[in-house]
Design a protein around this motif. Structure first.
Motif, mmCIF file in Angstrom:
data_model
loop_
_atom_site.group_PDB
_atom_site.id
_atom_site.type_symbol
_atom_site.label_atom_id
_atom_site.label_comp_id
_atom_site.label_asym_id
_atom_site.label_seq_id
_atom_site.Cartn_x
_atom_site.Cartn_y
_atom_site.Cartn_z
ATOM 1 N N MET A 1 44.325 31.171 36.655
ATOM 2 C CA MET A 1 43.473 32.329 36.387
ATOM 3 C C MET A 1 43.552 32.701 34.913
ATOM 4 N N CYS B 1 42.501 31.198 47.357
ATOM 5 C CA CYS B 1 43.653 30.950 46.485
ATOM 6 C C CYS B 1 43.172 30.558 45.094
ATOM 7 N N CYS B 2 43.870 31.032 44.107
ATOM 8 C CA CYS B 2 43.561 30.692 42.718
ATOM 9 C C CYS B 2 44.813 30.098 42.090
ATOM 10 N N PHE C 1 42.196 37.715 46.058
ATOM 11 C CA PHE C 1 43.010 36.509 46.010
ATOM 12 C C PHE C 1 44.394 36.741 46.605
ATOM 13 N N GLN D 1 30.851 33.796 40.363
ATOM 14 C CA GLN D 1 32.126 34.442 40.666
ATOM 15 C C GLN D 1 31.924 35.654 41.561
ATOM 16 N N ARG E 1 37.861 23.627 42.484
ATOM 17 C CA ARG E 1 38.335 23.428 41.109
ATOM 18 C C ARG E 1 37.733 22.166 40.491
ATOM 19 N N ALA F 1 40.244 27.881 44.125
ATOM 20 C CA ALA F 1 39.366 27.961 42.951
ATOM 21 C C ALA F 1 40.191 28.333 41.726
ATOM 22 N N ASP F 2 39.801 27.810 40.579
ATOM 23 C CA ASP F 2 40.293 28.323 39.305
ATOM 24 C C ASP F 2 39.303 29.376 38.833
ATOM 25 N N LEU F 3 39.800 30.411 38.186
ATOM 26 C CA LEU F 3 38.920 31.513 37.808
ATOM 27 C C LEU F 3 39.117 31.852 36.336
ATOM 28 N N ILE G 1 48.781 31.932 42.646
ATOM 29 C CA ILE G 1 48.548 31.749 41.211
ATOM 30 C C ILE G 1 49.764 31.080 40.569
#
Length: 480
Positions: free
Chosen positions: A184, A180-181, A201, A163, A106, A151-153, A206
């Protein structure tokens, strides 16, 4: 004499290793821990993928916040980092190094790099790198443990190459990688693509979800099973969710079932604190159900660009989950046809907690605002109010300002120019604007000492600017 400090021995050692890639890689097993962060950072900035790959495999800390270093997400750099994870996981003998447990992709600020740059104190350094873990795990357990990749997506229209690579890599390694996100965002993606992404994920990771998809309600139902698993979701933003206009495909009964199924999931979101709905279609009955299903008090409620009925307003005032609101946003919600008493009751219930109130473009008139004034005057924690684009007369605006006498926490106040500033066609009368707004400001100054205050007209249809008074008059471009 130069004003720059001479390079430290650590800096010189790092630069020497970067010039000899083979030497740097061979030295990693015996390199002092203190050299890892500056060497990694320099190798990252110079795109030295081979050194990055080798360093990840023997990273001596449990945490590696790579995303903080990424101004742009280069595929080659991502591949090198993930290759290093593969090397770590496939080594048959546990290396002397290689303690990595969390890889953070992130782009968020983190103290880790500052600690090792010497800008934080020793106590923070010890905390950040975890020199004294509470539990010492056995080597056998460490090998079995799944590495966590965070990660942020943000998915806009299609998956980009970074991605796609990350998701495929994680999908192939699900037995030992936990992807893990935390945040999102989904923009205008087909629902089948979204479902493929969410299968990789861990849904319970989230915490923030933004759905800006343009989906119909019937399409949204396909997402329900995943929302059901987002038990740690704290922030939910729904944008542009509409009714399906193809009546052949969806009967009114089908649509009602779709909404009921979706709304019922809110009863399982026990961590939800922030709810935003922008341009979302729900019937009054389903809006009532939604607020009844909420299990925990919300801190933020934002309903914008929506049509609320009187029943909806009643549901808002009666919902126990809204009685501790800190932020309320009803921007571009047309209130002119609604009886304001339920809204007054809602303001009374949040008087001790409400910090921001956004009522821009609600088309309120004098009688409605007058009803709200006693409750508004008790909202002592307010730091920001926005009443732009409401049809309020000079006399009622003065009354509003007098009712803010005890609102000493206000930092920003946005008020509409009085109705007397417009002619019969709705055009701004510049002379009246320049006369009446300073008079309103003088009224406010006699009540308390304001900080940032502005009075503004509606947006000009020609130049898309407002005439604004904030101790000086600034006219829209058409009048300049």
């Amino acid at each position: 004499m130069s004003g720059q400090d001479p390079p430290t021995l650590l800096h010189l050692a790092v630069q020497s290793l970067l010039r000899d890639e083979a030497l740097a890689i061979s030295a990693l097993q015996c390199l002092p821990r203190v050299m890892f962060p500056p060497l990694f950072k320099e190798a990252f900035n110079h795109g030295q993928s081979n050194i990055l790959r080798a360093m990840v495999a023997v990273w001596p800390f449990s945490f590696l916040p790579v995303g903080t270093l990424m101004k742009t997400f280069h595929l080659e750099t991502l591949q090198a980092v993930l290759d290093g994870v593969d090397m770590l996981r496939t080594q048959k003998v546990l290396p002397r190094r290689g303690k990595l447990q969390v890889l953070d992709l992130r782009n968020v600020q983190h103290k880790f790099w500052d600690v090792w740059a010497g800008t934080e104190d020793r106590e923070c350094s010890a905390e950040a790198v975890g020199k004294k873990p509470a539990v010492k795990r056995s080597p056998r357990y460490a090998l079995r443990q799944r590495l966590k990749v965070v990660a942020d997506l943000c998915l806009r229209f299609h998956l980009n190459e970074q991605q796609t690579y990350l998701l495929q890599w994680a999908q192939q390694r699900r037995s030992f990688i936990r992807l893990c996100c935390v945040k999102m965002q989904i923009w205008a993606l087909p629902v089948y693509t979204v479902r493929k992404v969410l299968m990789v994920f861990q849904p319970d990771s989230i915490q923030e979800l933004e759905l800006n998809t343009g989906w119909s309600l019937s399409t949204l139902v396909h997402f329900v099973s995943y929302l059901d698993q987002m038990r740690n979701l704290q922030k939910l933003l729904l944008t542009r969710i509409h009714k399906n206009t193809f009546k052949v495909l969806n009967t009114p009964s089908d649509i009602q079932k779709c909404i009921t199924k979706f709304v019922s999931q809110f009863s399982k979101l026990n961590c939800l604190q922030h709810l935003s709905m922008n341009g979302v279609y729900f019937s009054s009955e389903h809006m009532k159900q939604l607020f009844r299903y909420l299990k925990t008090p919300l801190e933020t409620l934002s309903i914008t660009v929506c049509k609320l009925s009187q029943l909806d307003l009643n549901s808002l005032s009666q919902s126990q989950s809204l009685h501790q609101l800190k932020h309320l946003n009803l921007r571009l919600v047309k209130l002119i046809d609604l009886y304001p008493t339920p809204f007054r009751d809602l303001l009374n219930s949040v008087a001790g907690t409400l910090q921001t109130l956004e009522l821009e473009g609600c088309w309120m008139v004098d009688s409605q605002l007058i009803t709200l004034l006693p409750a508004l005057s008790q909202c002592s924690q307010l730091t920001r109010v926005n009443f732009y684009d409401n049809d309020i007369s000079m006399a009622v605006l003065k009354d509003l300002l007098y009712h803010t006498a005890n609102l000493n926490q206000l930092i920003q106040e946005l008020y509409p120019a009085p109705l007397e500033c417009y002619d019969d066609r709705g055009d701004v009368r510049v002379g009246r604007f320049a006369q009446l707004c300073p008079e309103l400001m003088d009224t406010l100054i006699t009540v308390r000492q304001p900080k940032r205050v502005s009075f503004a007209t509606y947006m000009c249809h020609k130049c898309c600017q407002r005439c604004i008074y904030d101790l000086e008059t600034r006219l829209c471009y058409c009048w300049q």
